[in-house]
Design a protein around this motif. Structure first.
Motif, PDB file in Angstrom:
ATOM      1  N   PHE A 195       0.809  -1.216   0.000  1.00 28.12           N
ATOM      2  CA  PHE A 195       0.000   0.000   0.000  1.00 28.12           C
ATOM      3  C   PHE A 195       0.844   1.268   0.000  1.00 28.12           C
ATOM      4  O   PHE A 195       0.571   2.208  -0.744  1.00 28.12           O
ATOM      5  N   SER A 196       1.863   1.315   0.833  1.00 27.96           N
ATOM      6  CA  SER A 196       2.602   2.573   1.001  1.00 27.96           C
ATOM      7  C   SER A 196       4.116   2.412   0.984  1.00 27.96           C
ATOM      8  O   SER A 196       4.833   3.368   1.289  1.00 27.96           O
ATOM      9  N   GLY A 197       4.616   1.225   0.650  1.00 27.13           N
ATOM     10  CA  GLY A 197       6.059   1.029   0.638  1.00 27.13           C
ATOM     11  C   GLY A 197       6.682   1.065   2.019  1.00 27.13           C
ATOM     12  O   GLY A 197       7.885   1.306   2.160  1.00 27.13           O
ATOM     13  N   THR A 198       5.871   0.821   3.046  1.00 25.28           N
ATOM     14  CA  THR A 198       6.348   0.893   4.432  1.00 25.28           C
ATOM     15  C   THR A 198       7.126  -0.369   4.791  1.00 25.28           C
ATOM     16  O   THR A 198       6.679  -1.482   4.519  1.00 25.28           O
ATOM     17  N   GLU A 199       8.292  -0.182   5.425  1.00 23.09           N
ATOM     18  CA  GLU A 199       9.131  -1.284   5.883  1.00 23.09           C
ATOM     19  C   GLU A 199       9.225  -1.293   7.403  1.00 23.09           C
ATOM     20  O   GLU A 199       9.397  -0.241   8.018  1.00 23.09           O
ATOM     21  N   VAL A 200       9.122  -2.479   7.979  1.00 24.91           N
ATOM     22  CA  VAL A 200       9.308  -2.659   9.423  1.00 24.91           C
ATOM     23  C   VAL A 200      10.496  -3.587   9.625  1.00 24.91           C
ATOM     24  O   VAL A 200      10.472  -4.738   9.170  1.00 24.91           O
ATOM     25  N   LEU A 201      11.540  -3.090  10.278  1.00 27.44           N
ATOM     26  CA  LEU A 201      12.751  -3.875  10.510  1.00 27.44           C
ATOM     27  C   LEU A 201      13.161  -3.773  11.971  1.00 27.44           C
ATOM     28  O   LEU A 201      13.118  -2.689  12.566  1.00 27.44           O
ATOM     29  N   ALA A 202      13.565  -4.897  12.548  1.00 26.19           N
ATOM     30  CA  ALA A 202      14.069  -4.908  13.925  1.00 26.19           C
ATOM     31  C   ALA A 202      15.406  -5.621  13.958  1.00 26.19           C
ATOM     32  O   ALA A 202      15.710  -6.449  13.087  1.00 26.19           O
ATOM     33  N   TYR A 203      16.208  -5.306  14.967  1.00 27.83           N
ATOM     34  CA  TYR A 203      17.510  -5.963  15.132  1.00 27.83           C
ATOM     35  C   TYR A 203      17.908  -5.922  16.606  1.00 27.83           C
ATOM     36  O   TYR A 203      17.354  -5.142  17.397  1.00 27.83           O
ATOM     37  N   VAL A 204      18.851  -6.761  16.966  1.00 29.60           N
ATOM     38  CA  VAL A 204      19.335  -6.814  18.347  1.00 29.60           C
ATOM     39  C   VAL A 204      20.376  -5.719  18.548  1.00 29.60           C
ATOM     40  O   VAL A 204      21.377  -5.659  17.829  1.00 29.60           O
ATOM     41  N   SER A 205      20.137  -4.863  19.520  1.00 29.63           N
ATOM     42  CA  SER A 205      21.067  -3.755  19.800  1.00 29.63           C
ATOM     43  C   SER A 205      21.780  -3.904  21.142  1.00 29.63           C
ATOM     44  O   SER A 205      22.680  -3.116  21.451  1.00 29.63           O
ATOM     45  N   GLN A 206      21.381  -4.909  21.911  1.00 33.90           N
ATOM     46  CA  GLN A 206      22.064  -5.155  23.185  1.00 33.90           C
ATOM     47  C   GLN A 206      21.834  -6.592  23.623  1.00 33.90           C
ATOM     48  O   GLN A 206      20.720  -7.124  23.513  1.00 33.90           O
ATOM     49  N   VAL A 207      22.895  -7.228  24.095  1.00 32.33           N
ATOM     50  CA  VAL A 207      22.817  -8.514  24.771  1.00 32.33           C
ATOM     51  C   VAL A 207      23.603  -8.386  26.069  1.00 32.33           C
ATOM     52  O   VAL A 207      24.822  -8.189  26.050  1.00 32.33           O
ATOM     53  N   HIS A 208      22.892  -8.430  27.182  1.00 32.92           N
ATOM     54  CA  HIS A 208      23.501  -8.274  28.504  1.00 32.92           C
ATOM     55  C   HIS A 208      24.299  -6.976  28.551  1.00 32.92           C
ATOM     56  O   HIS A 208      23.735  -5.894  28.379  1.00 32.92           O
ATOM     57  N   GLN A 209      25.611  -7.052  28.701  1.00 28.66           N
ATOM     58  CA  GLN A 209      26.424  -5.846  28.817  1.00 28.66           C
ATOM     59  C   GLN A 209      27.096  -5.450  27.500  1.00 28.66           C
ATOM     60  O   GLN A 209      27.903  -4.505  27.474  1.00 28.66           O
ATOM     61  N   VAL A 210      26.784  -6.152  26.429  1.00 23.70           N
ATOM     62  CA  VAL A 210      27.301  -5.793  25.101  1.00 23.70           C
ATOM     63  C   VAL A 210      26.278  -4.884  24.430  1.00 23.70           C
ATOM     64  O   VAL A 210      25.198  -5.335  24.021  1.00 23.70           O
ATOM     65  N   VAL A 211      26.600  -3.603  24.324  1.00 24.95           N
ATOM     66  CA  VAL A 211      25.649  -2.598  23.845  1.00 24.95           C
ATOM     67  C   VAL A 211      26.154  -1.996  22.545  1.00 24.95           C
ATOM     68  O   VAL A 211      27.279  -1.494  22.466  1.00 24.95           O
ATOM     69  N   LEU A 212      25.330  -2.057  21.522  1.00 29.73           N
ATOM     70  CA  LEU A 212      25.656  -1.450  20.239  1.00 29.73           C
ATOM     71  C   LEU A 212      25.648   0.070  20.391  1.00 29.73           C
ATOM     72  O   LEU A 212      24.640   0.647  20.830  1.00 29.73           O
ATOM     73  N   PRO A 213      26.741   0.769  20.073  1.00 27.51           N
ATOM     74  CA  PRO A 213      26.780   2.226  20.256  1.00 27.51           C
ATOM     75  C   PRO A 213      25.729   2.938  19.408  1.00 27.51           C
ATOM     76  O   PRO A 213      25.410   2.505  18.296  1.00 27.51           O
ATOM     77  N   GLY A 215      24.117   5.250  16.801  1.00 25.02           N
ATOM     78  CA  GLY A 215      24.604   5.735  15.526  1.00 25.02           C
ATOM     79  C   GLY A 215      25.424   4.733  14.740  1.00 25.02           C
ATOM     80  O   GLY A 215      25.841   5.031  13.609  1.00 25.02           O
ATOM     81  N   SER A 216      25.662   3.558  15.293  1.00 23.81           N
ATOM     82  CA  SER A 216      26.475   2.567  14.582  1.00 23.81           C
ATOM     83  C   SER A 216      25.684   1.833  13.507  1.00 23.81           C
ATOM     84  O   SER A 216      26.270   1.119  12.681  1.00 23.81           O
ATOM     85  N   VAL A 217      24.368   1.977  13.515  1.00 27.47           N
ATOM     86  CA  VAL A 217      23.515   1.397  12.472  1.00 27.47           C
ATOM     87  C   VAL A 217      22.788   2.537  11.762  1.00 27.47           C
ATOM     88  O   VAL A 217      22.102   3.343  12.411  1.00 27.47           O
ATOM     89  N   ASP A 218      22.942   2.620  10.458  1.00 31.49           N
ATOM     90  CA  ASP A 218      22.281   3.660   9.668  1.00 31.49           C
ATOM     91  C   ASP A 218      20.842   3.210   9.389  1.00 31.49           C
ATOM     92  O   ASP A 218      20.613   2.299   8.585  1.00 31.49           O
ATOM     93  N   HIS A 219      19.893   3.844  10.038  1.00 35.78           N
ATOM     94  CA  HIS A 219      18.498   3.450   9.893  1.00 35.78           C
ATOM     95  C   HIS A 219      17.929   3.773   8.515  1.00 35.78           C
ATOM     96  O   HIS A 219      16.877   3.242   8.136  1.00 35.78           O
ATOM     97  N   ASP A 220      18.596   4.612   7.758  1.00 37.72           N
ATOM     98  CA  ASP A 220      18.135   4.914   6.403  1.00 37.72           C
ATOM     99  C   ASP A 220      18.482   3.805   5.427  1.00 37.72           C
ATOM    100  O   ASP A 220      17.798   3.627   4.408  1.00 37.72           O
ATOM    101  N   THR A 221      19.539   3.047   5.731  1.00 42.09           N
ATOM    102  CA  THR A 221      20.034   2.092   4.738  1.00 42.09           C
ATOM    103  C   THR A 221      20.114   0.643   5.222  1.00 42.09           C
ATOM    104  O   THR A 221      20.331  -0.255   4.403  1.00 42.09           O
TER     105      THR A 221
END
Length: 430
Positions: A195-213, A215-221
């Motif tokens: 209908f509108s070209g809408t995308e829904v994407l999820a990813y793991v950004s933290q596991v326990h004390q390992v935290v993805l900084p 800005g390290s993932v470009d949400h546009d691309t």
């Protein structure tokens, strides 16, 4: 109360007034008798709640971990949409157990079958019935849990609420219930994309004390292929290896850890959500927080925004090269005033460590005796890798439901083209 009026005089009635005409005398109050009959009360019935989600795109999930199967009924799906089991199976495979060493070892193919609502490859507009059979149940693993409560699990509260529970596999509190969500969410994602070209994407950004900084993932691309390139579903390869190592470390010790799933929505139509009680972020929060093991929700800048001043936090507006009103920053997370503004919607969902672990813990029995429990069974050492498609599904279900509401209320008549834009305005059409 039922009542009737008769013409028989009742006790204590006065004699007719002789000054009245014969016709009025016959109609005088003394000639009336009112009888009231007690109404037979119908037996009060309370309808079970909690298994249906949505107002226009309605999803009801059914089934239990160790029952015959699990699935969903989707009511309100638009007709004439191409749909097959293959459209659902991709996300079900991402959710299924036994897919890697860092997930539960339970072996299920989670092969789905559509039993109704689709004819000759397209939706008919009638309810869609999806079923996934259970094939690898081990009820004997739950012998100890039949008499004792697992700490931080739903065992005790199900007994407190219902006075009975399905012991094997945790019944409806099992994550297998989410199969119906993921299947229906796959349908919702297809509708949004078409209908509108809408995308829904999820990813793991933290596991326990390992935290993805930040800005390290470009949400546009960022792409689905990048997310699916490793077993933990983190699009950053270096941090993915650290996350996998953290899960492996607790897995071999019979313990568990939690984490965070980040979800984004690209090209969401503007105008979704309603003021006050049905704000879009409120609907999203309810949806994702209904998933098993969720303990926290952040939207946009979240709690970090409390450290900023208004001038630092505000998203300033500008007009882009296509004449659209945009924001230079996106601390609002794509929603302002409870309504989507067309920017990327982003949120984070916190998941607790899996409650069932292979270590002795203090608990009580149903008879309130304090004991030590060593739980058995097959469980995820960390739920977040498999939670990724679950979060996507719930977000997509909210968006489709809100899209239908917006279309019905605000696009029923021609839009105000000076202030509004079509709901299906895709990037290629800007």
């Amino acid at each position: 109360m039922a009542s009737s009026i008769t013409s028989k005089p009742f006790l204590g009635a006065t004699k007719p007034n002789s000054s009245l005409s014969p016709d009025l005398q016959r109609l005088s109050f003394s000639s009336l008798r009112i009888s009231i009959k007690p109404r037979t009360h119908k037996k009060l019935q309370i309808q079970a709640a909690g298994s249906t989600f949505g107002n226009y795109f309605r999803v009801t999930t059914f089934g239990e971990s160790h029952g015959g199967g699990v699935g969903c009924i989707v009511d309100g799906c638009p007709p004439r949409i191409p749909l097959s089991e293959a459209d659902l199976q991709g996300d079900l495979d991402r959710r299924r157990p036994g897919q890697s060493r860092i997930t539960t070892p339970r072996k299920e193919t989670d092969t789905c079958r559509i039993y109704s609502g689709v004819s000759e490859g397209v939706t008919t507009g009638t309810p869609i019935h999806v079923l996934v059979p259970n094939t690898d149940q081990r009820g004997h693993d739950y012998k100890e849990m039949s008499i004792a409560y697992r700490p931080s699990h739903a065992d005790a509260t199900y007994d407190m609420k219902y006075g009975v529970r399905a012991v094997q596999g945790g019944g409806r509190s099992s994550a297998r219930e989410t199969i119906g969500r993921v299947a229906s969410g796959a349908i919702a994602k297809k509708i949004l994309k078409l209908f509108s070209g809408t995308e829904v994407l999820a990813y793991v950004s933290q596991v326990h004390q390992v935290v993805l900084p930040d800005g390290s993932v470009d949400h546009d691309t960022v792409t689905l292929d990048q997310i699916e390139s490793n077993i933990v579903r983190c699009p950053n390869p270096d941090y993915a290896e650290k996350m996998i190592a953290a899960i492996d470390a607790v897995r071999t010790r019979g313990n568990s850890i939690g984490g965070v799933v980040t979800c984004i929505v690209r090209n969401a139509p503007r105008g979704l959500g309603s003021p006050v009680f049905d704000k879009l972020e409120a609907e999203l929060a309810k949806a994702v927080m209904s998933l098993p093991a969720t303990k926290g929700f952040e939207f946009g800048s979240g709690f970090a925004g409390t450290f900023l001043t208004g001038s630092e936090h505000n998203d300033e507006f500008y007009t882009d090269e296509h004449g659209r009103i945009r924001t230079r920053t996106n601390r609002s997370g794509g929603i302002q005033g409870g309504i989507s503004n067309g920017e990327i919607i982003n949120m984070r969902v916190a998941f607790k460590p899996t409650a069932t672990i292979g270590k002795k813990q203090h608990t009580v029995t149903r008879e309130k005796e304090e004991i030590e429990l060593l739980a058995r069974g097959r469980h995820d050492p960390c739920v977040v890798p498999r939670a990724v498609p679950m979060v996507e599904a719930m977000v997509a279900l909210v968006l489709v439901d809100q899209l239908m509401a917006q279309y019905a209320q605000c696009n029923f008549f021609p839009i105000n083209s000076e202030l509004q834009e079509p709901l299906n305005l895709e990037p290629a059409n800007l």
